[in-house]
Design an enzyme around this catalytic site. Structure first.
Site, short mmCIF file in Angstrom:
data_model
loop_
_atom_site.label_atom_id
_atom_site.label_comp_id
_atom_site.label_asym_id
_atom_site.label_seq_id
_atom_site.Cartn_x
_atom_site.Cartn_y
_atom_site.Cartn_z
N ILE A 182 0.81 -1.22 0.00
CA ILE A 182 0.00 0.00 0.00
C ILE A 182 0.84 1.27 0.00
O ILE A 182 0.31 2.36 0.20
CB ILE A 182 -0.95 0.02 1.21
CG1 ILE A 182 -0.18 0.01 2.53
CG2 ILE A 182 -1.93 -1.15 1.14
CD1 ILE A 182 -1.04 0.31 3.75
N LYS A 183 2.13 1.15 -0.23
CA LYS A 183 2.97 2.35 -0.20
C LYS A 183 2.97 3.07 -1.56
O LYS A 183 2.32 2.66 -2.50
CB LYS A 183 4.38 1.99 0.25
CG LYS A 183 4.44 1.51 1.70
CD LYS A 183 3.83 2.53 2.66
CE LYS A 183 4.11 2.23 4.13
NZ LYS A 183 3.55 0.98 4.62
#
Length: 375
Positions: A182-183
Site C-alpha cells: 500500500i505504499k
C-alpha cells in the site's frame, strides 16, 4: 457491507505482471541482478549514494539502529503517532522507545517536545515522515542542541517526497523506505536503507544476508561459487528479484502516481474546507508524495463517520492508534494530550494512484452527507 472503495490499494498494471512473469520464467527468484538494478535506479531517483534493498521497512529500521550501535540501556525518541514497527525496531536492539508529541496541524514529530525528552541516555531520534510530509529536519537538528545523537528517517510513507534539502530518506544519518503493497510504489513487499556512509552501507549489506560477505548471485561468477565467509552478525532480510522486478516496473511511474494523488488531495481539500465538524490537516503539498489523506471528525463523531461511510461501501482507516497507548509500550504516567486528542478524531479517506474521478466524487459526497446530517 462490502467495501467497494478501499482506503488503500496498489496500482498494478500490465508492466508489473509481465515483469513478475519474466522472473518466474528465469527460475532465479531470490536476490540477484534485479535487486542490484532496483537499488541503482532508486538511488538515482532520490539522489542517494547507497540504497540497500531489504525485506521490509521494519527490518530496515532494526538493522540500521543495530548498525549505528544503538543498544540496551539507550533511549530512542519516536513519535507515538506511528505504526508499531517503529518502536518495535527500537525494542529489537534492546533500547527503550521514548514517545513524543506530534504537531496538531500535520501529525509530524514536534521538535520542541523532542528537545524536552532528551536525556543522557538518548542515542537516536527517529523522524517519521507521516503521510508523505517531511518533518522539519532543521528544527529537529536544533532541538538536539549539538549533542551526538543519531537521526534516522522513517520514510515508509514518503518515498518520492522532497523538500529544499533533498528527498525523504537522504536528509539524516540514514533513512528507511517501504515498498509494501500500500505504499507510494510497491514491490509487493520490500524496504530499503539509504545512507551516504560507505562503511555503514557495506556493513548493512552483510547484515541483510545473515552476515555473509558475498551473496549467492555474485559468487556465481567466481571460481569457487560455493565458498563464503561470515564476518558480521545478521539475519535473513534480503529482497528477492521477484519483488525487485515489480519495483522496477513501478519506478518510471513514480511522478504520474504522485501527480494523481495530488489531484485527489486538492479535490478533497476544496470539498471539505468549509464542512461543519470536519477539519482538514495542513496540506503543504509542494514536493510531497501524499501517502494518506486524513481529516478530523470532532465531537466524538469519528467512529460514527467510519460506520456511515462503510455502509456506503467506502473504506476508511485510523492511522494510527498511538503507540504509548498499546499494552507493550505503555508506561505509567506517560501522557501525550495532543496525540491522544488527535487519535479520537482522525480518519483516513481513500487515496490511491488509480482512484477514479467517480470514486473520488463518491467519497466527497459521502463525507458531505455525513457532515450535513450528523450535526
Amino acid at each position: 457491507m462490502k467495501i467497494r472503495i478501499p482506503v488503500y490499494r496498489p496500482t498494478i498494471e500490465e508492466e508489473e505482471l509481465r515483469a513478475a512473469r519474466s522472473v518466474l520464467e528465469s527460475r532465479w527468484l531470490g536476490m540477484g541482478a534485479l535487486v542490484e538494478e532496483f537499488e541503482k535506479q532508486t538511488a538515482a531517483v532520490i539522489g542517494a549514494r547507497h540504497v540497500i534493498a531489504v525485506s521490509n521497512c521494519t527490518a530496515a529500521l532494526w538493522m540500521t539502529l543495530q548498525a549505528l550501535g544503538v543498544k540496551a540501556g539507550d533511549e530512542v525518541i519516536v513519535p507515538s503517532m506511528t505504526y508499531v514497527s517503529t518502536p518495535q525496531a527500537v525494542l529489537a536492539v534492546g533500547a527503550k522507545p521514548v514517545f513524543c508529541e506530534v504537531r496538531e496541524q500535520d501529525l509530524l514529530m514536534d521538535p520542541e517536545d523532542v528537545a524536552r525528552r532528551i536525556t543522557f541516555k538518548t542515542a537516536a531520534v527517529i523522524a517519521v515522515h507521516y503521510g508523505g510530509r517531511i518533518c522539519d529536519m532543521s528544527a529537529l537538528r536544533r532541538a538536539l542542541g549539538g549533542k551526538k545523537i543519531w537521526i534516522l528517517e522513517d520514510a515508509a510513507h514518503a518515498f518520492g517526497s522532497r523538500c529544499t534539502e533533498g528527498y525523504a530518506g537522504t536528509l539524516a544519518d540514514a533513512g528507511c523506505l517501504s515498498f509494501d503493497p500500500i505504499k507510494n510504489i510497491t514491490c509487493g513487499e520490500g524496504g530499503a536503507i539509504v545512507t551516504g556512509d560507505d562503511a555503514l552501507a557495506a556493513r548493512l549489506r552483510r547484515m541483510r544476508n545473515v552476515g555473509v560477505d558475498t551473496d549467492t548471485w555474485r559468487r556465481l561468477s567466481t571460481e569457487r561459487p560455493w565458498y563464503y565467509e561470515v564476518s558480521e552478525t545478521g539475519l535473513r532480510n534480503v529482497m528477492a528479484d521477484m519483488n525487485a522486478s515489480i519495483g522496477l516496473a513501478q519506478l518510471p511511474k513514480l511522478e504520474r502516481f504522485r501527480q494523481r494523488r495530488l489531484e485527489i488531495v486538492r479535490q478533497y481539500d476544496e470539498a471539505f474546507r468549509e464542512l461543519l465538524g470536519i477539519q482538514t490537516l495542513d496540506h503543504e503539498i509542494e514536493g510531497v508524495f501524499p501517502h494518506n489523506y486524513v481529516v478530523r471528525a470532532g465531537g466524538g463523531r469519528r467512529d460514527r463517520m467510519i460506520r456511515e461511510l462503510a455502509q456506503r461501501g467506502i473504506g476508511t482507516g485510523v492511522h494510527f492508534i498511538p503507540c504509548h497507548m498499546q499494552p507493550l509500550f505503555a508506561a505509567p504516567g506517560v501522557r501525550l494530550p495532543v496525540t491522544e486528542r488527535l487519535y479520537e478524531e482522525i480518519v483516513s479517506l481513500p487515496l490511491a494512484s488509480d482512484l477514479t474521478q467517480e470514486e473520488a466524487a463518491e467519497v466527497i459526497a459521502a463525507v458531505r452527507e455525513f457532515a450535513n446530517g450528523g450535526n
